[in-house]
Scaffold this active site. Sequence first.
Site, mmCIF file in Angstrom:
data_model
loop_
_atom_site.group_PDB
_atom_site.id
_atom_site.type_symbol
_atom_site.label_atom_id
_atom_site.label_comp_id
_atom_site.label_asym_id
_atom_site.label_seq_id
_atom_site.Cartn_x
_atom_site.Cartn_y
_atom_site.Cartn_z
ATOM 1 N N THR A 93 9.213 11.021 -12.154
ATOM 2 C CA THR A 93 10.168 9.924 -12.104
ATOM 3 C C THR A 93 10.218 9.233 -13.460
ATOM 4 O OG1 THR A 93 8.469 8.420 -11.220
ATOM 5 C CG2 THR A 93 9.849 9.584 -9.627
ATOM 6 N N ASP A 105 7.344 4.644 -4.356
ATOM 7 C CA ASP A 105 7.009 5.041 -2.991
ATOM 8 C C ASP A 105 8.272 5.328 -2.183
ATOM 9 O OD1 ASP A 105 4.257 4.749 -3.453
ATOM 10 O OD2 ASP A 105 4.311 2.627 -2.923
ATOM 11 N N PHE A 149 -6.554 -5.237 -8.114
ATOM 12 C CA PHE A 149 -6.618 -4.636 -6.782
ATOM 13 C C PHE A 149 -8.012 -4.764 -6.189
ATOM 14 C CE2 PHE A 149 -6.796 -0.981 -3.820
ATOM 15 C CZ PHE A 149 -5.666 -1.257 -3.068
ATOM 16 N N GLN A 169 -2.051 5.480 -9.076
ATOM 17 C CA GLN A 169 -2.959 4.441 -9.552
ATOM 18 C C GLN A 169 -4.426 4.841 -9.497
ATOM 19 O OE1 GLN A 169 -0.530 4.141 -7.205
ATOM 20 N NE2 GLN A 169 0.221 2.042 -7.056
ATOM 21 N N GLY A 177 16.207 8.106 -14.025
ATOM 22 C CA GLY A 177 16.249 9.079 -12.940
ATOM 23 C C GLY A 177 14.951 9.835 -12.764
ATOM 24 N N GLY A 185 0.844 -1.188 0.000
ATOM 25 C CA GLY A 185 0.000 0.000 0.000
ATOM 26 C C GLY A 185 0.880 1.238 0.000
#
Length: 317
Positions: free
Chosen positions: A220, A254, A116, A169, A225, A48
């Site tokens: 990102t 994350d 999910f 997401q 990079g 998560g």
Amino acid sequence: MSIYVSGSLAFDRIMTFPGNFQDHILMDKLHMINVSFMVDGMDERRGGCAGNIAYSLALLDEKPVIVAAAGRDFVPYAEALSTLGLPLDGIRRDADIFTALCYITTDMNSNQITGFYPGAMTLPAQYSFPDLDPDTDIAIVSPGNVEDMRRLPAFYKENGVPYIYDPGQQLPVLSGADLLSAIEGSLACITNDYELNMICKATGKSEDELLGRTLWLVTTLGAEGALVRGADGTEVRIAPVPPTGVVDPTGAGDAHRAGLLKGLTHGLPMPEAAKLGSVSASFALEKMGTQEHIYTPARFRERYEAVFGALPEGLLP
């Protein structure tokens, strides 16, 4: 000083497909796709977005408040968070529903297909922010309960708390109006390059126009990079930090956000904070799962200095 991390808490079931998805998908039959992938491994891990970001922040000697919801099977996850010294008072617990569950299948090219089940993520967090301090606090709104993703940006703006918006997401269920409202007045909007294109399409705004609504766009770029652009015209490419090997890309984004937040809490400019994000992400790539990587301050410093030079003073113990 508090860091507030809102978003999902979930159990991840991570599977590996020993081939490439593209070899099993007929491009001229996408309207009637029906495929099955036989995987050769499965692990269940804690995950998560909120949990992942908080985990990497704990490795960096921070104790963020997780603002999220969890279900009746959350006990072992809660124990793991407590072991890290993370507070649990921001987590809504519901005994009548399961914690969110994510099924992630990764092929040999690091492409991913994800299913999910939201479970407790359908419940908004109920945290009252009793110690909110706009002079010192910072927040990130990461993918999670949609009501929270609409409500919390407005709440932080009303209370003068700088926040990062990370729709990730949840982009398919957020409208263009939702996105513009959340990005407007934020400290930064952070996405990967594909997600940024989705935001532009949903809102009808160009990247430059989005920079008129937020102070920073942080994008990102995987193995290339990151790109940091500011409303003041700043544009800096942040080099990737090489991992010892790529085992699983899940959760690297994350981990990047955790490093970025670490830098911002210590007063670093956004481009400098993003360097910490690159280092943090590199460790996540080396382990299967999103909360399995670990490092010492000395190891983090060594990896940072190999790419960026001297680490700013006072960041790590």
